[in-house]
Design a protein around this motif. Structure first.
Motif, PDB file in Angstrom:
ATOM      1  N   GLU A 155      -4.213  16.422   0.781  1.00 50.27           N
ATOM      2  CA  GLU A 155      -3.471  17.633   0.861  1.00 50.27           C
ATOM      3  C   GLU A 155      -2.166  17.430   0.258  1.00 50.27           C
ATOM      4  O   GLU A 155      -1.774  18.397  -0.347  1.00 50.27           O
ATOM      5  N   GLU A 156      -1.363  16.316   0.285  1.00 49.65           N
ATOM      6  CA  GLU A 156      -0.146  16.160  -0.482  1.00 49.65           C
ATOM      7  C   GLU A 156      -0.274  16.240  -1.791  1.00 49.65           C
ATOM      8  O   GLU A 156       0.642  16.773  -2.585  1.00 49.65           O
ATOM      9  N   LEU A 157      -1.240  15.723  -2.322  1.00 51.86           N
ATOM     10  CA  LEU A 157      -1.365  15.595  -3.692  1.00 51.86           C
ATOM     11  C   LEU A 157      -2.220  16.915  -4.214  1.00 51.86           C
ATOM     12  O   LEU A 157      -2.344  17.014  -5.631  1.00 51.86           O
ATOM     13  N   HIS A 158      -2.619  17.735  -3.291  1.00 50.80           N
ATOM     14  CA  HIS A 158      -3.157  19.166  -3.692  1.00 50.80           C
ATOM     15  C   HIS A 158      -4.576  18.849  -4.579  1.00 50.80           C
ATOM     16  O   HIS A 158      -4.821  19.631  -5.659  1.00 50.80           O
ATOM     17  N   ALA A 188      -0.722   6.541  -9.185  1.00 50.43           N
ATOM     18  CA  ALA A 188      -1.743   6.733 -10.089  1.00 50.43           C
ATOM     19  C   ALA A 188      -2.611   8.045  -9.809  1.00 50.43           C
ATOM     20  O   ALA A 188      -2.921   8.743 -10.900  1.00 50.43           O
ATOM     21  N   LEU A 189      -3.064   8.305  -8.617  1.00 50.97           N
ATOM     22  CA  LEU A 189      -3.492   9.902  -8.586  1.00 50.97           C
ATOM     23  C   LEU A 189      -2.727  10.825  -8.736  1.00 50.97           C
ATOM     24  O   LEU A 189      -2.999  12.061  -9.216  1.00 50.97           O
ATOM     25  N   LYS A 190      -1.449  10.578  -8.860  1.00 52.84           N
ATOM     26  CA  LYS A 190      -0.288  11.807  -9.034  1.00 52.84           C
ATOM     27  C   LYS A 190      -0.426  12.089 -10.677  1.00 52.84           C
ATOM     28  O   LYS A 190       0.092  13.236 -11.115  1.00 52.84           O
ATOM     29  N   CYS A 191      -0.920  11.250 -11.461  1.00 59.07           N
ATOM     30  CA  CYS A 191      -0.908  11.474 -12.678  1.00 59.07           C
ATOM     31  C   CYS A 191      -2.517  11.993 -13.068  1.00 59.07           C
ATOM     32  O   CYS A 191      -2.762  12.286 -14.356  1.00 59.07           O
ATOM     33  N   ILE A 201      -9.953  -0.276   2.952  1.00 61.01           N
ATOM     34  CA  ILE A 201     -10.048   0.970   2.434  1.00 61.01           C
ATOM     35  C   ILE A 201      -9.215   1.959   3.455  1.00 61.01           C
ATOM     36  O   ILE A 201      -9.338   1.638   4.648  1.00 61.01           O
ATOM     37  N   MET A 202      -8.629   3.010   2.995  1.00 55.19           N
ATOM     38  CA  MET A 202      -7.780   3.700   3.900  1.00 55.19           C
ATOM     39  C   MET A 202      -8.649   4.618   4.750  1.00 55.19           C
ATOM     40  O   MET A 202      -9.746   4.842   4.446  1.00 55.19           O
ATOM     41  N   LYS A 203      -8.206   4.644   5.972  1.00 54.07           N
ATOM     42  CA  LYS A 203      -9.201   5.460   6.931  1.00 54.07           C
ATOM     43  C   LYS A 203      -9.035   6.848   6.685  1.00 54.07           C
ATOM     44  O   LYS A 203      -8.169   7.436   5.904  1.00 54.07           O
ATOM     45  N   SER A 204     -10.059   7.761   6.964  1.00 56.35           N
ATOM     46  CA  SER A 204     -10.312   9.029   6.481  1.00 56.35           C
ATOM     47  C   SER A 204      -9.253  10.040   6.854  1.00 56.35           C
ATOM     48  O   SER A 204      -8.989  10.799   6.165  1.00 56.35           O
ATOM     49  N   ALA A 205      -8.671   9.762   7.805  1.00 54.64           N
ATOM     50  CA  ALA A 205      -7.440  10.910   8.364  1.00 54.64           C
ATOM     51  C   ALA A 205      -6.439  10.584   7.486  1.00 54.64           C
ATOM     52  O   ALA A 205      -5.752  11.538   6.946  1.00 54.64           O
ATOM     53  N   ARG A 206      -5.899   9.407   6.967  1.00 52.92           N
ATOM     54  CA  ARG A 206      -4.973   9.135   6.139  1.00 52.92           C
ATOM     55  C   ARG A 206      -5.308   9.766   4.549  1.00 52.92           C
ATOM     56  O   ARG A 206      -4.287  10.296   3.890  1.00 52.92           O
TER      57      ARG A 206
END
Length: 275
Positions: free
Chosen positions: A37-40, A71-74, A26-31
């Motif tokens: 933020e990048e995906l708003h 996928a989340l960009k969609c 799983i991605m770490k919380s900071a990432r």
């Protein structure tokens, strides 16, 4: 992840195709925070596997891959009326829930995505062409040796213990073809079940892939004839969910190819939705 989980990457060659499946932590919380933020988006799924990927690349550089970030960009960052109504209904059925007030936010809190994969290539790329052709399911039922199989989880969220939202992709390779299933599955307990499936099928002697996108959905109140035990089984519940949308496409191989292309991604979301 399960205790003792080991990251893995598996590669397989199918004719001119190189298939790669990577599964890691799983991605770490900071990432996760940076990506949100990048995906708003106010938040990302609880279990975000940003480095998990399934990639299918031709010797000439064109291909397709499946990853969580694209996928989340969609995901719709602005709630539509259906999503707001669903959230309000969810609130009413969970008035005692600790996180109820967190449900209605200016983004799709279910992470519903109509992602169909990310096309790879620059000088050469698969050409997306609408078609009336469908995947031949009878061929898929034929008894063939499975030479390679992998399933990759891209993200999952338990909706504060009131359901599940998940996206996963799996591939199986036979001597004559390969088949991919990308599945988004949503269950909001007592409210809604939704399933967006993207199926990709390629036969070794064809110069194209067939891609089918199917969106199914039903309110739980319309599933009173279905045993509740099936609500947690996507393969079983799918037959009871009405089809809301179907899109069939051919991903045609380029007629001419550059032997040394520079791959660049292109995310494929649905451009329009039917209610």
């Amino acid at each position: 992840m399960h205790p003792g989980f080991q990251s893995s990457r598996r590669d397989f060659t199918f004719g001119p195709w190189r298939l790669s499946a990577a599964r890691t932590h799983i991605m770490k919380s900071a990432r996760v925070e940076r990506l949100a933020e990048e995906l708003h988006m106010p938040s990302l799924p609880e279990m975000m596997f940003g480095d998990n990927i399934l990639r299918i690349v031709h010797d000439y550089g064109f291909g397709i891959e499946f990853n969580a970030t694209d996928a989340l960009k969609c995901v719709n960052n602005y709630q539509g009326m259906i999503k707001v109504a669903c959230a309000e209904e969810w609130q009413e059925s969970r008035t005692e829930a600790e996180h109820t007030k967190e449900v209605v936010k200016p983004y799709d809190w279910t992470y519903t995505t109509d992602y169909k994969g990310t096309l790879l290539g620059d000088a050469v790329k698969l050409k997306v062409v609408p078609t009336t052709d469908h995947i031949d399911t009878e061929k898929l039922k034929a008894r063939e040796q499975i030479m390679f199989f992998e399933e990759v989880l891209l993200f999952e969220d338990e909706l504060h213990d009131h359901g599940v939202s998940s996206l996963s992709v799996k591939i199986r390779v036979m001597p004559s073809s390969f088949f991919v299933l990308l599945r988004f599955f949503l269950r909001v307990d007592g409210v809604l079940i939704r399933m967006n499936d993207t199926r990709l099928y390629h036969e070794a002697d064809k110069s194209y892939m067939i891609r089918e996108y199917t969106s199914r959905e039903s309110k739980v109140s319309s599933l009173k004839h279905v045993p509740p035990s099936l609500f947690t089984e996507p393969n079983e519940i799918s037959q009871y969910l009405p089809v809301k949308e179907t899109v069939c496409e051919k991903l045609e191989f380029p007629a001419k190819v550059d032997p040394e292309p520079t791959p660049s991604p292109e995310t494929t979301c649905m451009e329009s939705k039917s209610v």
